[in-house]
Design an enzyme around this catalytic site. Structure first.
Site, PDB file in Angstrom:
ATOM      1  N   ARG A 196       0.820  -1.209   0.000  1.00 28.04           N
ATOM      2  CA  ARG A 196       0.000   0.000   0.000  1.00 28.04           C
ATOM      3  C   ARG A 196       0.853   1.258   0.000  1.00 28.04           C
ATOM      4  O   ARG A 196       0.512   2.247  -0.665  1.00 28.04           O
ATOM      5  CB  ARG A 196      -0.958  -0.019   1.194  1.00 28.04           C
ATOM      6  N   TYR A 246      -6.139  -1.352  -6.805  1.00 25.88           N
ATOM      7  CA  TYR A 246      -5.490  -2.548  -6.245  1.00 25.88           C
ATOM      8  C   TYR A 246      -4.849  -2.287  -4.892  1.00 25.88           C
ATOM      9  O   TYR A 246      -4.710  -1.162  -4.453  1.00 25.88           O
ATOM     10  CB  TYR A 246      -4.535  -3.203  -7.218  1.00 25.88           C
ATOM     11  N   GLU A 247      -4.534  -3.386  -4.224  1.00 28.29           N
ATOM     12  CA  GLU A 247      -4.037  -3.399  -2.831  1.00 28.29           C
ATOM     13  C   GLU A 247      -5.046  -2.757  -1.870  1.00 28.29           C
ATOM     14  O   GLU A 247      -4.669  -2.102  -0.900  1.00 28.29           O
ATOM     15  CB  GLU A 247      -2.669  -2.711  -2.724  1.00 28.29           C
ATOM     16  N   GLY A 248      -6.314  -2.937  -2.152  1.00 28.97           N
ATOM     17  CA  GLY A 248      -7.373  -2.374  -1.311  1.00 28.97           C
ATOM     18  C   GLY A 248      -7.890  -1.107  -1.934  1.00 28.97           C
ATOM     19  O   GLY A 248      -7.213  -0.070  -1.918  1.00 28.97           O
TER      20      GLY A 248
END
Length: 598
Positions: free
Chosen positions: A296, A440-442
């Site tokens: 993140r 992406y990545e949350g």
């Protein structure tokens, strides 16, 4: 064709003058990267980014990756050779501990260089970027044997890594995953299932790919409590630790994507592939967050990086393109028209991007230094405070910097007018590449929920109260300085809005969780504005101090900081009031309509 120049001078200003890099020389690794060494590392990283990575950015976008009939993937022309230069230069292990083959330098240095590399070629840099996340999980959760087996080759870049979380039916809600792991009785497991959206899942740039895969051990509890993490290599290892027989893991297809075409985003199929449990059984969620937090912060850096390269090209175009006359009279009377940089609305776009990029860079590096303190300080209180900061800032860095990175890529494209919409100038690639970083990545909505739902109340609100205290004390310490007044007054107003928003959430969020959900994105951006404003306060103070002592021949650089910081405070910081007003309305209207009414 787009161009790129790494902002080395600005990075050094932030590290040396604003954040006091030398003050951390007592921490492991910092003494090996003294200011002179730091400058040399940044200069070498800049050369690699500008001369090797960047020329391949458009190549990767146009060619993309190709899945061959045998399931292998061929990356765009020049990617492997560029990756080899990155690997051979030791960049993969820059901040990895020496005992695992790395250089042991500060994560801060890795982050500074990482901005240049991502700006130059975001898709290419995702291959080592995913490896960093996988290495982080093995470093924290792997056994000594696993570290010895997998890390050295990953650190040198001979092997790369991935993160396999998402499945066709579950993304954010990982408790729904179906991938299963069956014990073999010898300490290994048979991993079966399908994963999608796997960045760098299959490619031709390394001898082996070490997949970190979330799966549920047969008989484990349902939901997230039954998730475990496994190391699943593309090639099994022989008795000497070298790649041997092919594991039963394959790339089913490459996703057709809006952007980052140079990265092989794969559908990965696991058919009783040999895997090894990392960490405790059913403890995969904890190990996953180690990967995710690393990733993140890296994605937040991507948002900043795309904003920077888009800005640089918009500036060059605005200085060159002639169109119309200045509202206050011709500025280039020898020409038929003035360069468009004379127009206020063009200036608004450029100044907004510039002000964000410089504060965003400072925010990333401030967070990176806190990461180093959290992992390297021998003082328990320092480590705790730095870890609190990291937890609080991770969703803000990821969410705010990527939202703004995309917004500014579009803004830079707008400077080009119609020329920004065609492929020749490369601006559309920046827009397309930047878009994924918000997802992406949350996804960023999840980042906002993480901030409001988890981080604010963690440890009794210790982290957020420390942030309020630090910013408040900065404003108070400079209250009597007339030169600082335009900056500190605006920052204090933003801080007041943030504190009011926090109090509103405390009073209304628990009573009705929809209030917290409805407020979350506005709150995240409000918090981000105050954090960026605080960075500007510190940068302006440092610039004023430099000017007061002669500026060492760089007066223009520091004067420009003062103007850019003032623009942020006058034109950007007032947005805190709008965020506060919106979130304070609660969730009633937002949630009022039945689903059928949409």
């Amino acid at each position: 064709m787009p161009t790129f120049r790494a902002p080395v001078q600005d990075t050094l200003f932030v590290l040396n003058d604003v954040l006091g890099y030398e003050r951390y020389s007592n921490l492991a690794g910092f003494s090996d990267a003294s200011p002179d060494v730091l400058e040399a590392i940044l200069a070498e990283g800049a050369k690699l980014a500008e001369n090797v990575m960047h020329p391949l950015n458009r190549v990767g976008d146009m060619e993309g990756c190709v899945r061959n009939d045998d399931g292998s993937v061929t990356t765009p022309k020049g990617f492997k050779e560029a990756f080899d230069q990155y690997r051979e230069g030791g960049w993969m292990g820059l901040a990895v501990p020496v005992e695992h083959g790395g250089q042991g330098l500060p994560y801060t240095v890795h982050s500074a260089v990482g901005e240049y590399m991502s700006a130059a070629n975001m898709a290419l840099m995702m291959y080592p970027g995913l490896t960093q996340g996988a290495m982080a999980a093995i470093l924290v959760h792997g056994s000594d044997e696993q570290k010895a087996t997998w890390l050295p080759k990953m650190v040198e870049g001979t092997w790369t890594g991935t993160m396999n979380l998402t499945e066709p039916h579950c993304g954010t809600d990982l408790g729904l995953l179906r991938s299963k792991a069956v014990p073999n009785g010898d300490g290994s497991y048979r991993i079966s299932g399908q994963k999608i959206f796997i960045s760098a899942g299959e490619h031709d740039m390394s001898e082996n790919i070490i997949h970190l895969v979330l799966a549920r051990i047969e008989g484990a509890p349902e939901g997230v409590k039954g998730i475990s993490l496994f190391i699943v290599p593309k090639f099994k290892l022989d008795a000497s630790g070298n790649p041997a027989a092919r594991n039963t893991v394959s790339c089913g297809s490459i996703e057709e994507k809006m952007g980052i075409h140079g990265n092989s985003t794969c559908v990965m199929n696991y058919d009783e592939a040999e895997g090894f449990l990392i960490g405790e059984a059913n403890g995969g969620l904890k190990a996953m967050f180690t990967m995710m937090n690393e990733a993140r912060l890296g994605v937040g850096l991507q948002g900043l990086a795309v904003s920077e390269i888009a800005y640089q090209n918009a500036v060059a175009y605005a200085k060159d393109r002639i169109q119309g006359r200045s509202l206050t009279g011709p500025k280039a009377p020898d020409k038929k028209a003035d360069p468009i940089i004379v127009h206020p609305d063009i200036r608004r776009k450029l100044m907004t991007m510039k002000a964000f990029n410089e504060a965003g860079r400072a925010l990333v590096l401030w967070t990176a230094i806190n990461s180093d303190v959290a992992h390297r300080s021998e003082d328990g209180a320092e480590r705790q405070a730095a870890d609190d900061h990291m937890g609080l800032m991770t969703p803000i860095v990821k969410g705010v910097l990527t939202d703004k990175g995309f917004e500014h890529a579009v803004m830079a494209q707008q400077v080009f007018g119609g020329h920004g919409y065609i492929e020749e100038h490369g601006m559309s690639q920046f827009v397309r590449d930047a878009r994924i970083a918000m997802i992406y990545e949350g996804a960023n909505g999840v980042q906002a929920l993480d901030l409001v739902g988890r981080k604010l109340g963690l440890n009794g609100g210790r982290a957020v109260q420390a942030f309020f205290k630090e910013v408040g004390e900065f404003c108070e310490a400079n209250r009597g300085d007339e030169q600082m007044a335009p900056y500190t007054k605006a920052l204090k107003k933003g801080l007041n809005d943030l504190q009011a928003a926090t109090m509103w959430l405390v009073q209304n969020g628990m009573a009705n969780p929809d209030n917290a959900g409805a407020a979350s994105t506005d709150y995240m951006h409000l918090f981000g504005l105050v954090a960026l404003g605080y960075m500007w306060g510190r940068m302006v103070k440092s610039a004023q101090d430099k000017l007061a002592t002669g500026a060492n021949g760089s007066a223009d650089f520091y004067e420009t900081k003062l103007v850019t910081g003032r623009y942020f405070m006058e034109r950007v910081m007032p947005e805190t009031s709008a965020h506060l007003a919106r979130l304070s309305t609660g969730s009633a209207t937002m949630m009022a309509l039945a689903a059928e009414a949409f």
